[in-house]
Design a protein around this motif. Structure first.
Motif, mmCIF file in Angstrom:
data_model
loop_
_atom_site.group_PDB
_atom_site.id
_atom_site.type_symbol
_atom_site.label_atom_id
_atom_site.label_comp_id
_atom_site.label_asym_id
_atom_site.label_seq_id
_atom_site.Cartn_x
_atom_site.Cartn_y
_atom_site.Cartn_z
ATOM 1 N N THR A 203 41.015 41.621 23.335
ATOM 2 C CA THR A 203 42.200 41.680 22.476
ATOM 3 C C THR A 203 43.453 41.901 23.314
ATOM 4 O O THR A 203 44.513 41.357 23.022
ATOM 5 N N ASP A 204 43.316 42.705 24.363
ATOM 6 C CA ASP A 204 44.446 42.999 25.250
ATOM 7 C C ASP A 204 44.636 41.954 26.341
ATOM 8 O O ASP A 204 45.565 42.052 27.149
ATOM 9 N N GLY A 205 43.730 40.962 26.403
ATOM 10 C CA GLY A 205 43.828 39.949 27.447
ATOM 11 C C GLY A 205 43.444 40.483 28.819
ATOM 12 O O GLY A 205 43.930 40.000 29.834
ATOM 13 N N LYS A 206 42.559 41.478 28.859
ATOM 14 C CA LYS A 206 42.137 42.103 30.111
ATOM 15 C C LYS A 206 40.699 41.710 30.445
ATOM 16 O O LYS A 206 39.961 41.240 29.599
ATOM 17 N N THR A 207 40.308 41.956 31.683
ATOM 18 C CA THR A 207 38.982 41.601 32.169
ATOM 19 C C THR A 207 38.128 42.848 32.365
ATOM 20 O O THR A 207 38.632 43.972 32.402
ATOM 21 N N PHE A 208 36.827 42.629 32.563
ATOM 22 C CA PHE A 208 35.932 43.735 32.926
ATOM 23 C C PHE A 208 36.375 44.337 34.252
ATOM 24 O O PHE A 208 36.273 45.533 34.466
ATOM 25 N N GLN A 209 36.833 43.489 35.157
ATOM 26 C CA GLN A 209 37.299 44.002 36.452
ATOM 27 C C GLN A 209 38.444 44.985 36.246
ATOM 28 O O GLN A 209 38.494 46.023 36.904
ATOM 29 N N PHE A 210 39.357 44.680 35.333
ATOM 30 C CA PHE A 210 40.450 45.601 35.012
ATOM 31 C C PHE A 210 39.897 46.930 34.509
ATOM 32 O O PHE A 210 40.298 47.995 34.966
ATOM 33 N N ALA A 211 38.957 46.859 33.561
ATOM 34 C CA ALA A 211 38.384 48.084 32.992
ATOM 35 C C ALA A 211 37.651 48.883 34.054
ATOM 36 O O ALA A 211 37.822 50.102 34.165
ATOM 37 N N ALA A 212 36.828 48.218 34.850
ATOM 38 C CA ALA A 212 36.051 48.922 35.869
ATOM 39 C C ALA A 212 36.961 49.583 36.896
ATOM 40 O O ALA A 212 36.709 50.721 37.309
ATOM 41 N N SER A 213 38.018 48.909 37.278
ATOM 42 C CA SER A 213 38.930 49.517 38.251
ATOM 43 C C SER A 213 39.624 50.730 37.645
ATOM 44 O O SER A 213 39.744 51.770 38.293
ATOM 45 N N SER A 214 40.038 50.627 36.384
ATOM 46 C CA SER A 214 40.692 51.778 35.755
ATOM 47 C C SER A 214 39.712 52.929 35.550
ATOM 48 O O SER A 214 40.086 54.097 35.660
ATOM 49 N N MET A 215 38.455 52.605 35.290
ATOM 50 C CA MET A 215 37.442 53.640 35.076
ATOM 51 C C MET A 215 37.051 54.339 36.373
ATOM 52 O O MET A 215 36.589 55.478 36.346
ATOM 53 N N THR A 216 37.218 53.663 37.499
ATOM 54 C CA THR A 216 36.839 54.252 38.780
ATOM 55 C C THR A 216 38.040 54.772 39.563
ATOM 56 O O THR A 216 37.877 55.312 40.656
#
Length: 131
Positions: free
Chosen positions: A88-101
């Motif tokens: 929905t936000d136009g983001k990738t798993f890579q974006f999420a994983a980087s923010s989570m780590t």
């Protein structure tokens, strides 16, 4: 309260088991609603109003609005359902994983290209490292 589980003391790990599925049921249902374009538009127009249609906890709603994926996971969110928010936000798993780590997307990508993160420290809290 759920019984203690053998995987409760693995640092940085939340196992999505039956207890977590129950805890995150409404959060994950909300995420699945974002598969429909009209729901995505309603959510983007007024996130809080859309979230208030779901019987989620206030902590879950706040985590969604903050896009705090680690918090959403700790509150029962399943990453495969949370991916609907990313989309929905136009983001990738890579974006999420980087923010989570806690690293940049470039640092995360480079770490994964070079073989992933070190297993050092990935043990049960009650284990001691060997020489």
């Amino acid at each position: 309260m759920a019984a203690a589980k053998p995987y409760d003391d693995i640092p940085g790990t939340v196992v999505f088991d039956a207890d977590m599925a129950r805890l995150g049921y409404h959060l994950n249902r909300f995420c699945m609603s974002l598969m429909k374009a009209d729901n995505r538009e309603r959510f983007k127009k007024d996130e809080r109003a859309y979230l208030d249609e779901w019987p989620m906890s206030e902590d879950q709603k706040q985590a969604v609005m903050a896009r705090d994926y680690n918090r959403m996971i700790s509150l029962g969110g399943n990453i495969y359902f949370l991916a609907k928010i990313l989309g929905t936000d136009g983001k990738t798993f890579q974006f999420a994983a980087s923010s989570m780590t806690g690293v940049s997307e470039e640092e995360y990508r480079n770490m994964m290209i070079s073989g992933g993160r070190s297993p050092r420290g990935n043990r049960y809290k009650n284990e001691t490292p060997h020489g």
